[in-house]
Design a protein around this motif. Structure first.
Motif, PDB file in Angstrom:
ATOM      1  N   ALA A  64       0.820  -1.215   0.000  1.00  0.00           N
ATOM      2  CA  ALA A  64       0.000   0.000   0.000  1.00  0.00           C
ATOM      3  C   ALA A  64       0.854   1.264   0.000  1.00  0.00           C
ATOM      4  O   ALA A  64       0.312   2.372  -0.012  1.00  0.00           O
ATOM      5  N   GLU A  65       2.183   1.102   0.020  1.00  0.00           N
ATOM      6  CA  GLU A  65       3.149   2.201   0.091  1.00  0.00           C
ATOM      7  C   GLU A  65       2.936   3.069   1.328  1.00  0.00           C
ATOM      8  O   GLU A  65       3.205   4.267   1.322  1.00  0.00           O
ATOM      9  N   ASP A  66       2.487   2.443   2.400  1.00  0.00           N
ATOM     10  CA  ASP A  66       2.339   3.109   3.699  1.00  0.00           C
ATOM     11  C   ASP A  66       3.542   2.697   4.554  1.00  0.00           C
ATOM     12  O   ASP A  66       3.454   1.849   5.437  1.00  0.00           O
ATOM     13  N   PHE A  67       4.681   3.296   4.270  1.00  0.00           N
ATOM     14  CA  PHE A  67       5.933   2.848   4.873  1.00  0.00           C
ATOM     15  C   PHE A  67       6.035   3.210   6.352  1.00  0.00           C
ATOM     16  O   PHE A  67       6.688   2.506   7.122  1.00  0.00           O
ATOM     17  N   ASP A  68       5.385   4.295   6.767  1.00  0.00           N
ATOM     18  CA  ASP A  68       5.383   4.633   8.198  1.00  0.00           C
ATOM     19  C   ASP A  68       4.644   3.567   9.001  1.00  0.00           C
ATOM     20  O   ASP A  68       5.092   3.166  10.088  1.00  0.00           O
TER      21      ASP A  68
ATOM     22  N   SER B  83       0.667  -7.386  -3.419  1.00  0.00           N
ATOM     23  CA  SER B  83      -0.456  -7.158  -4.336  1.00  0.00           C
ATOM     24  C   SER B  83      -1.739  -6.870  -3.571  1.00  0.00           C
ATOM     25  O   SER B  83      -2.531  -6.002  -3.954  1.00  0.00           O
ATOM     26  N   VAL B  84      -1.947  -7.601  -2.471  1.00  0.00           N
ATOM     27  CA  VAL B  84      -3.121  -7.360  -1.627  1.00  0.00           C
ATOM     28  C   VAL B  84      -3.050  -5.959  -1.022  1.00  0.00           C
ATOM     29  O   VAL B  84      -4.047  -5.223  -0.990  1.00  0.00           O
ATOM     30  N   GLY B  85      -1.878  -5.584  -0.529  1.00  0.00           N
ATOM     31  CA  GLY B  85      -1.720  -4.248   0.037  1.00  0.00           C
ATOM     32  C   GLY B  85      -1.984  -3.156  -0.982  1.00  0.00           C
ATOM     33  O   GLY B  85      -2.522  -2.102  -0.643  1.00  0.00           O
ATOM     34  N   ALA B  86      -1.622  -3.413  -2.240  1.00  0.00           N
ATOM     35  CA  ALA B  86      -1.869  -2.442  -3.304  1.00  0.00           C
ATOM     36  C   ALA B  86      -3.283  -2.521  -3.848  1.00  0.00           C
ATOM     37  O   ALA B  86      -3.617  -1.802  -4.808  1.00  0.00           O
ATOM     38  N   LYS B  87      -4.103  -3.406  -3.246  1.00  0.00           N
ATOM     39  CA  LYS B  87      -5.498  -3.613  -3.649  1.00  0.00           C
ATOM     40  C   LYS B  87      -5.606  -4.097  -5.104  1.00  0.00           C
ATOM     41  O   LYS B  87      -6.509  -3.727  -5.855  1.00  0.00           O
TER      42      LYS B  87
END
Length: 477
Positions: free
Chosen positions: A97-101, A332-336
């Motif tokens: 999801a590119e939520d690195f924090d 892939s799941v995190g990126a929906k």
């Protein structure tokens, strides 16, 4: 000037950004992640081969002492590995999801939780070490050594699990090479330390020259210490690569809390608990399987034990491809991108089946050689060759089960697959082995194993094709 991103990094960035990947790109991504992961798995098995060989040179009593407590150690390792999985899957989702924090927050909480959990397991190992050989019915002549070996391995559990955790988190980012190459380094260090710690000072003569090599003469305690030191050194390096060098999960210069949050712990528990239960029950199944083989005689026991070790070289590449599947599906799941998750899972399963089919062919024809490396007893070699050639037919479907299971884990779907895995093991394999062993001996036991792996692969392929493992995620998105 910073170096340009690698091809693997560019492909993973494309996956996370939502841009399309061609079929060729997807295949390339699978290969780039699977190859180093498979090499790491093979190096780990080679380390076990070398360990077994070194201990074997000490004598039957020392080998028996290690073997007596090995199943309990596997139980501890299995539970610890499951706890790590609960955080690595969440990390892969956040990376996707590119939520690195948020990913770094999960890493901090993982450190605290795994540190606490590993300390509890180490304490439990310390408390039961003196009693364990007696509980397991070990001969008094090997109980002391078995107890000391188990104690030493238990004391290194925190260092072992931290190395595993750091490696799993790096793999969750798509970095397969770092933990894989460091795994090979650990194999080398383990051999080095074991050589000097296990054996006494010895003088070797080569081409007329004498060389005295110092040794601590610690026996199997040296094996435990050598393995523990190697895991500690490599674990520290992997941890440094994660905390300092990882572009996604580095904690240097970034503040944050290490106190576990309820939501993260609940999610970790929901992922890890079915896997932990599966591994606990699997240990029970292994014990029961040993009980079925034991009445068949010494030759059958030796062929069974060495055959399992020989076969492991065939299925370890499957677990490496499974690691790649878990990471790619998780991101892939995190990126929906659920359609991409399904396509990636199919490609990983296909790659695993192809590789393990080839390995099965190798196993079939190389069975006498593999058995001959580990023993010089003709009866054991003959029987071991016979059962390995039976098992070779199951390798493609075994791959299907291994890689499908890993893909499901990448979504956080662990409960139903764990139930499927255990049902297949307990209902099909053990039941068949129970009935076939008295009639066909070890050949019957391994025929049951082969049949069960084919059934297991079939039901996992059915679940993979059904898409049920993605349905909950579809509702959420």
């Amino acid at each position: 000037m910073s170096s340009s991103p690698s091809r693997t990094s560019l492909l993973l960035q494309t996956l996370r950004s939502g841009r399309e990947l061609s079929v060729r790109d997807e295949l390339e991504l699978v290969i780039r992640l699977a190859v180093p992961a498979a090499l790491a798995q093979v190096s780990y098995i080679l380390m076990q081969y070398i360990d077994a060989s070194m201990v074997g040179h000490l004598g039957a009593a020392d080998s028996a002492a290690v073997g007596l407590v090995s199943t309990t150690l596997w139980l501890f390792y299995g539970i610890g590995g499951a706890s790590i999985m609960g955080f690595s899957v969440q990390t892969a989702h956040r990376i996707g999801a590119e939520d690195f924090d948020a990913a770094r927050s999960i890493v901090r909480q993982a450190f605290t939780t795994v540190m606490t959990f590993s300390a509890v397991l180490a304490a439990a190992g310390f408390l039961i070490s003196s009693h364990l050989p007696v509980w397991l019915g070990g001969d008094p002549s090997i109980a002391g050594n078995a107890s000391d070996y188990f104690l030493m391995m238990a004391l290194f559990l925190p260092a072992t699990f931290f190395g595993w955790l750091a490696g799993a988190l790096l793999r969750a980012t798509g970095d397969m090479k770092t933990p894989s190459y460091l795994g090979i380094l650990m194999c080398i260090l383990n051999c080095f330390f074991n050589f000097f710690l296990i054996f006494p000072t010895t003088t070797y003569t080569l081409f007329g020259l004498s060389l005295t090599v110092p040794g601590a003469d610690l026996g199997i305690i040296g094996a435990a210490v050598g393995t523990g030191i190697a895991e500690t050194i490599v674990g520290a390096i992997v941890l440094w690569m994660l905390v300092v060098r990882s572009p996604f999960l580095s904690l240097v210069g970034r503040s944050g809390s290490f106190i576990p949050q309820a939501a993260v712990l609940r999610r970790a528990f929901s992922i890890a608990s079915p896997v932990a239960a599966e591994r606990i029950l699997m240990c029970g199944a292994q014990i029961l399987s040993t009980a079925i083989v034991a009445p068949l005689g010494i030759v059958a026991i030796a062929a069974h034990t060495l055959g399992i070790t020989a076969e492991s070289l065939c299925y370890m590449p499957g677990y490496g491809i499974g690691d790649a599947a878990s990471t790619l599906v998780g991101q892939s799941v995190g990126a929906k991108r659920l359609d991409l998750a399904k396509r990636i899972a199919y490609k990983c399963v296909g790659a695993g089946m192809v590789v393990m089919t080839v390995m099965g062919v190798v196993l079939y024809f190389a069975a006498p050689l593999l058995m001959g490396i580990m023993t010089d007893v003709p009866e054991v070699i003959e029987l071991g060759t016979k059962v390995l050639r039976i098992e070779a037919w199951a390798e493609p479907m075994f791959a299907a089960a291994i890689v499908s299971y890993s893909a499901f884990i990448g979504t956080g779907d662990t409960l139903i697959p764990a139930v499927m895995y255990l049902s297949s093991m307990w209902v099909v394999r053990l039941t068949l082995a129970w009935f076939l062993a008295p009639v066909y001996g070890l050949v019957g036991v391994w025929s049951a194993m082969c049949a069960e792996l084919i059934v297991r692969g079939g039901i996992f392929l059915m679940r993979l094709k059904s898409g049920i493992w993605l349905q909950k995620l579809t509702k959420k998105t």
